[in-house]
Design a protein around this motif. Structure first.
Motif, mmCIF file in Angstrom:
data_model
loop_
_atom_site.group_PDB
_atom_site.id
_atom_site.type_symbol
_atom_site.label_atom_id
_atom_site.label_comp_id
_atom_site.label_asym_id
_atom_site.label_seq_id
_atom_site.Cartn_x
_atom_site.Cartn_y
_atom_site.Cartn_z
ATOM 1 N N SER A 227 -3.954 5.161 0.542
ATOM 2 C CA SER A 227 -3.826 4.078 -0.436
ATOM 3 C C SER A 227 -5.056 3.192 -0.436
ATOM 4 C CB SER A 227 -2.587 3.242 -0.131
ATOM 5 O OG SER A 227 -2.516 2.106 -0.963
ATOM 6 N N ALA B 145 0.819 -1.209 0.000
ATOM 7 C CA ALA B 145 0.000 0.000 0.000
ATOM 8 C C ALA B 145 0.854 1.261 0.000
ATOM 9 C CB ALA B 145 -0.930 0.005 1.212
ATOM 10 N N VAL B 146 2.049 1.185 0.613
ATOM 11 C CA VAL B 146 2.910 2.366 0.759
ATOM 12 C C VAL B 146 4.336 1.976 0.392
ATOM 13 C CG1 VAL B 146 3.764 4.146 2.330
ATOM 14 C CG2 VAL B 146 1.456 3.219 2.640
ATOM 15 N N HIS C 297 -2.182 2.607 -7.052
ATOM 16 C CA HIS C 297 -2.781 2.569 -5.719
ATOM 17 C C HIS C 297 -1.752 2.767 -4.607
ATOM 18 C CE1 HIS C 297 -1.171 -1.519 -6.066
ATOM 19 N NE2 HIS C 297 -1.208 -1.576 -4.746
ATOM 20 N N VAL C 298 -0.457 2.626 -4.913
ATOM 21 C CA VAL C 298 0.586 2.697 -3.892
ATOM 22 C C VAL C 298 0.897 4.154 -3.542
ATOM 23 C CG1 VAL C 298 3.010 2.170 -3.371
ATOM 24 C CG2 VAL C 298 1.590 0.496 -4.585
ATOM 25 N N ALA C 299 0.828 4.477 -2.251
ATOM 26 C CA ALA C 299 1.225 5.812 -1.785
ATOM 27 C C ALA C 299 2.750 5.894 -1.790
ATOM 28 C CB ALA C 299 0.678 6.058 -0.387
#
Length: 393
Positions: free
Chosen positions: A136, A62-63, A88-90
């Motif tokens: 995210s 996600a990050v 979608h990845v921060a």
């Protein structure tokens, strides 16, 4: 937790992990040990290694938090690629003070969402990771919602096309039959058309049946056109009562012969429906059509399709909900088929054009409204299909 259990859990959680990238091995170990108490932490020692991790486990990440100064490719270059391949990845960047001008440029270009300066402040870093993780997941939910809506739209348009094609094919069949029976007028009957009847009244029957089906197809198209117009004025859409929806199906569905008399209803327990008329109208038409077709081959002495508005719990332990139920006194549904209905395309009428998509479509619509659909039947005892609306007024 065993490795295979962990993989199952990650699959259910979706994107939730933090990928930390730094060419200093000790920095990766330190980060994983310090923040691993709150987050699932993955590490990589280079941009290439990070991309390899994402290629394998991108649905979990996600990050991405990366150091700027790395050999071969720097952190901004990595984040730029991640932005394109994994939206979608921060994306967070760790930089020293000397790299600040470059880092701000990267922020302005959209490659980086936030900058953390070395040495990392633990409290600030934790909060930044929490915020990035939440952002995210919100993006992932929005993307999934858009994809579900797109899939629903494709299915709706496909099912609508099928529903319109069926009556139009019948109209074409009746017109072809009348064309074959057309007899050229004699010299003295110029201006008078002659169509031979095989039995009294069959030509009038074909004309009326074709007219009903054409009107039904037109009603489906008109409803969806109106919905497209209403989309630009979402606050002007009137409330739809369940009784009005049932009455619309009664008036507009193209029943054959005396089949309209089979339809009875109990509308006393009325309620306001959530959602738009177009999809719900198509759902209820589908249920009535399925009931009529189940009765048609061997109708009982008093065939009946009963539509009732009621309030009941879908299953023991669940709260009472408003519902529309369509019952028939036909042959029922075989047990081996009953459990699979609404979950996969199944039809017992493939030879007559059935696709099995009807109940699957109905379930999709009800799920989009936060509701549900339940099919109940016993062999030889008819069947009922209930549409439950937990948010109905």
């Amino acid at each position: 937790m065993k490795p295979d259990d962990a993989s199952v859990t990650r699959g259910l959680l979706g994107a939730h992990a933090i990928l930390m990238v730094d060419d200093e091995l000790q920095a990766c170990k330190w980060f994983a040990r310090l923040y691993g108490d709150e987050f699932v932490v993955l590490t990589a020692g280079s941009a290439d290694e990070a991309l390899a991790v994402l290629a394998q486990r991108g649905h979990e990440v996600a990050v991405l938090l990366t150091d700027y100064a790395m050999p071969q490719r720097d952190g901004v270059t990595l984040l730029s690629e991640v932005r394109q391949q994994y939206p979608h990845v921060a994306r967070l960047l760790v930089s020293a003070y000397a790299d600040k001008d470059m880092a701000m440029s990267a922020v302005n270009q959209g490659h980086v969402e936030k900058i953390l300066e070395k040495p990392l402040d633990e409290a600030l870093t934790r909060q930044s990771l929490r915020d990035a993780l939440q952002a995210s997941q919100e993006r992932a939910r929005e993307r999934a919602l858009i994809e579900r809506r797109a899939a629903t739209l494709r299915e709706t348009l496909g099912f609508l096309a099928h529903e319109v094609t069926t009556p139009l094919a019948t109209v074409q069949g009746y017109l072809s039959a009348m064309r074959e029976r057309h007899v050229d007028p004699t010299e003295g009957d110029r201006g008078v058309a002659h169509i031979q009847e095989q039995k009294p009244g069959d030509v009038l029957f074909m004309i009326e049946a074709a007219q009903r089906r054409a009107e039904y197809a037109q009603s489906l198209v008109s409803t969806f056109v109106q919905t497209a117009r209403d989309a630009y004025q979402p606050d002007s859409a009137p409330s739809l009562r369940a009784s009005d929806l049932v009455q619309a199906v009664r008036e507009e569905y193209p029943f054959d012969h005396d089949e309209a008399q089979w339809l009875t209803s109990d509308l006393a327990d009325d309620f306001v429906l959530p959602g738009r008329r177009d999809l719900l109208y198509l759902v209820l038409c589908t249920l009535v059509k399925n009931a009529v077709l189940a009765l048609r081959p061997n109708p009982p002495a008093q065939p009946n399709v009963h539509v009732v508005l009621l309030r009941e719990a879908p299953a023991p332990g669940l709260p009472v909900q408003a519902a529309i139920q369509v019952r028939d006194n036909g042959p029922g549904i075989p047990a081996e088929v009953l459990g699979r209905l609404t979950l996969e395309p199944l039809t017992t009428r493939a030879s007559t054009g059935g696709s099995g998509m009807g109940l699957v479509f109905c379930r999709r619509v009800m799920t989009s409204l936060g509701g549900s659909i339940v099919v109940r039947s016993e062999a030889g005892q008819g069947a009922s299909v209930s549409l439950y609306f937990p948010f109905a007024q």
